[in-house]
Scaffold this motif. Sequence first.
Motif, PDB file in Angstrom:
ATOM      1  N   VAL A  99       3.189  14.756  -2.198  1.00  5.31           N
ATOM      2  CA  VAL A  99       3.555  15.345  -3.486  1.00  5.31           C
ATOM      3  C   VAL A  99       5.057  15.454  -3.659  1.00  5.31           C
ATOM      4  CG1 VAL A  99       3.433  17.443  -4.877  1.00  5.31           C
ATOM      5  CG2 VAL A  99       1.390  16.582  -3.734  1.00  5.31           C
ATOM      6  N   GLN A 100       5.718  16.049  -2.677  1.00  2.49           N
ATOM      7  CA  GLN A 100       7.137  16.347  -2.832  1.00  2.49           C
ATOM      8  C   GLN A 100       7.990  15.092  -2.924  1.00  2.49           C
ATOM      9  OE1 GLN A 100       8.341  19.371  -3.310  1.00  2.49           O
ATOM     10  NE2 GLN A 100       6.327  20.329  -3.098  1.00  2.49           N
ATOM     11  N   ASN A 101       7.700  14.101  -2.101  1.00  7.13           N
ATOM     12  CA  ASN A 101       8.572  12.931  -2.015  1.00  7.13           C
ATOM     13  C   ASN A 101       8.258  11.839  -3.019  1.00  7.13           C
ATOM     14  OD1 ASN A 101       9.963  14.054   0.173  1.00  7.13           O
ATOM     15  ND2 ASN A 101       8.484  13.237   1.634  1.00  7.13           N
ATOM     16  N   VAL A 102       7.002  11.776  -3.473  1.00  4.03           N
ATOM     17  CA  VAL A 102       6.598  10.658  -4.334  1.00  4.03           C
ATOM     18  C   VAL A 102       6.106  11.116  -5.703  1.00  4.03           C
ATOM     19  CG1 VAL A 102       5.027   8.691  -4.570  1.00  4.03           C
ATOM     20  CG2 VAL A 102       6.043   9.214  -2.346  1.00  4.03           C
ATOM     21  N   LEU A 103       5.092  11.963  -5.728  1.00  3.04           N
ATOM     22  CA  LEU A 103       4.436  12.289  -6.990  1.00  3.04           C
ATOM     23  C   LEU A 103       5.321  13.090  -7.946  1.00  3.04           C
ATOM     24  CD1 LEU A 103       0.832  13.111  -5.739  1.00  3.04           C
ATOM     25  CD2 LEU A 103       1.604  11.067  -6.925  1.00  3.04           C
ATOM     26  N   ALA A 234       2.735   4.338 -13.443  1.00  7.48           N
ATOM     27  CA  ALA A 234       1.601   4.206 -12.522  1.00  7.48           C
ATOM     28  C   ALA A 234       1.865   3.102 -11.504  1.00  7.48           C
ATOM     29  CB  ALA A 234       0.327   3.912 -13.304  1.00  7.48           C
ATOM     30  N   ASN A 235       2.466   2.003 -11.939  1.00  5.36           N
ATOM     31  CA  ASN A 235       2.776   0.908 -11.017  1.00  5.36           C
ATOM     32  C   ASN A 235       3.808   1.339  -9.981  1.00  5.36           C
ATOM     33  OD1 ASN A 235       1.000  -0.823 -12.285  1.00  5.36           O
ATOM     34  ND2 ASN A 235       2.565  -1.780 -13.574  1.00  5.36           N
ATOM     35  N   GLN A 236       4.822   2.060 -10.424  1.00  5.07           N
ATOM     36  CA  GLN A 236       5.838   2.547  -9.494  1.00  5.07           C
ATOM     37  C   GLN A 236       5.232   3.495  -8.472  1.00  5.07           C
ATOM     38  OE1 GLN A 236       8.918   4.205 -11.956  1.00  5.07           O
ATOM     39  NE2 GLN A 236       9.739   2.215 -12.564  1.00  5.07           N
ATOM     40  N   LEU A 237       4.335   4.357  -8.932  1.00  8.05           N
ATOM     41  CA  LEU A 237       3.647   5.264  -8.016  1.00  8.05           C
ATOM     42  C   LEU A 237       2.791   4.480  -7.025  1.00  8.05           C
ATOM     43  CD1 LEU A 237       2.374   8.403  -9.995  1.00  8.05           C
ATOM     44  CD2 LEU A 237       3.673   8.377  -7.865  1.00  8.05           C
ATOM     45  N   SER A 238       2.119   3.458  -7.512  1.00  9.38           N
ATOM     46  CA  SER A 238       1.277   2.644  -6.639  1.00  9.38           C
ATOM     47  C   SER A 238       2.100   1.997  -5.536  1.00  9.38           C
ATOM     48  CB  SER A 238       0.551   1.564  -7.450  1.00  9.38           C
ATOM     49  OG  SER A 238      -0.334   2.141  -8.390  1.00  9.38           O
ATOM     50  N   TYR A 239       3.245   1.440  -5.892  1.00 10.41           N
ATOM     51  CA  TYR A 239       4.098   0.806  -4.898  1.00 10.41           C
ATOM     52  C   TYR A 239       4.605   1.827  -3.885  1.00 10.41           C
ATOM     53  CZ  TYR A 239       4.158  -3.120  -8.172  1.00 10.41           C
ATOM     54  OH  TYR A 239       3.793  -4.142  -8.996  1.00 10.41           O
ATOM     55  N   ALA A 240       4.966   3.011  -4.370  1.00 12.82           N
ATOM     56  CA  ALA A 240       5.488   4.052  -3.482  1.00 12.82           C
ATOM     57  C   ALA A 240       4.415   4.552  -2.523  1.00 12.82           C
ATOM     58  CB  ALA A 240       6.049   5.214  -4.303  1.00 12.82           C
ATOM     59  N   LEU A 241       3.205   4.767  -3.041  1.00 11.11           N
ATOM     60  CA  LEU A 241       2.122   5.276  -2.200  1.00 11.11           C
ATOM     61  C   LEU A 241       1.607   4.212  -1.235  1.00 11.11           C
ATOM     62  CD1 LEU A 241       0.130   7.373  -4.817  1.00 11.11           C
ATOM     63  CD2 LEU A 241       1.456   8.243  -2.890  1.00 11.11           C
ATOM     64  N   ALA A 242       1.686   2.940  -1.639  1.00  8.98           N
ATOM     65  CA  ALA A 242       1.225   1.861  -0.771  1.00  8.98           C
ATOM     66  C   ALA A 242       2.266   1.496   0.273  1.00  8.98           C
ATOM     67  CB  ALA A 242       0.865   0.631  -1.588  1.00  8.98           C
ATOM     68  N   GLY A 243       3.514   1.816  -0.009  1.00 12.06           N
ATOM     69  CA  GLY A 243       4.577   1.515   0.935  1.00 12.06           C
ATOM     70  C   GLY A 243       5.225   0.168   0.698  1.00 12.06           C
ATOM     71  N   SER A 244       4.576  -0.681  -0.107  1.00 13.03           N
ATOM     72  CA  SER A 244       5.148  -1.979  -0.421  1.00 13.03           C
ATOM     73  C   SER A 244       4.466  -2.544  -1.649  1.00 13.03           C
ATOM     74  CB  SER A 244       4.984  -2.964   0.744  1.00 13.03           C
ATOM     75  OG  SER A 244       3.615  -3.189   1.002  1.00 13.03           O
ATOM     76  N   ALA A 245       5.158  -3.409  -2.360  1.00  8.27           N
ATOM     77  CA  ALA A 245       4.587  -4.016  -3.561  1.00  8.27           C
ATOM     78  C   ALA A 245       3.680  -5.177  -3.183  1.00  8.27           C
ATOM     79  CB  ALA A 245       5.707  -4.503  -4.480  1.00  8.27           C
ATOM     80  N   SER A 246       2.669  -5.387  -3.991  1.00 15.90           N
ATOM     81  CA  SER A 246       1.746  -6.505  -3.774  1.00 15.90           C
ATOM     82  C   SER A 246       1.641  -7.302  -5.052  1.00 15.90           C
ATOM     83  CB  SER A 246       0.372  -5.985  -3.363  1.00 15.90           C
ATOM     84  OG  SER A 246      -0.560  -7.035  -3.337  1.00 15.90           O
ATOM     85  N   THR A 247       1.513  -8.578  -4.927  1.00 14.05           N
ATOM     86  CA  THR A 247       1.405  -9.418  -6.115  1.00 14.05           C
ATOM     87  C   THR A 247      -0.037  -9.758  -6.444  1.00 14.05           C
ATOM     88  OG1 THR A 247       1.671 -11.384  -4.734  1.00 14.05           O
ATOM     89  CG2 THR A 247       3.667 -10.449  -5.707  1.00 14.05           C
TER      90      THR A 247
END
Length: 259
Positions: A99-103, A234-247
């Motif tokens: 929560v604190q670092n990402v959300l 939402a995409n930025q959150l997804s990348y942050a929570l996943a740790g890396s972007a996926s194509t």
Amino acid sequence: MSNAHRTPSLSPSQDAPAKDGGVIAVTRALLLLEAFALGESHLSLAELSRRCALHKTTVLRLARTLAQSGFMVQRDDGDWRLGPAAGWLGARYQAGFDVQNVLEPALRALTQASGESAAFYVREGNVRTCLVRVEGPQALRHHARMGEGLPLDQGSPGRVILAFSGEPGPVYEQIRQRGYHWSIGEREQGVATVSAPVFGMHWRLMGSVCISGPASRLPESRLEAMAQTVVAAANQLSYALAGSASTQAPVVRASQWHP
């Protein structure tokens, strides 16, 4: 005096599993913790007994046991309130979602970009709950209660969660194709929302992010205009929570809700 009509108090035998596989004593203790509504700072023993449908002596025994671990506290006037351990438990639950670092930073950025309140919802069983919320700058705004269980099939945050969990039907297929959904007055009259899905690693659905506000300020045209802003967040959150972007494109599957 006959005890025929008295509610039985806890006994050692009640530590045995109930019919559903749970432990009766634990289930009853959780009822006490769940008896407090948002905004209620304390409850009397009689009120706890009424809400939990348990005898006062049973409630008192449970409350004292919970108090030993800090989950409940008895006030000087005899009423009971939730203890610090209950708050710490909630904090640890939120920490599981970073929560604190990402959300929170992501929701603050979305609030600044949209001018409306932003929230992140997760699925817990058959309901959705607001895990984090950042209030918008407007004086007139929609207020959501964090932790409150809300219907999945009412309002755009829940509809998005259902859609990307693989829920069948034309409505949900349309949501999957668009990548977002908006609603006006579906769950709460006069409230408008637009939401998009958030994924974790391997496109595991984590929840949905949304902005919300009065329908008078967020008509259909405004919601459509803000949709891509929400999708981008939402995409930025997804990348942050996943740790890396996926194509790769997201795969619709049964959701798991914890990182």
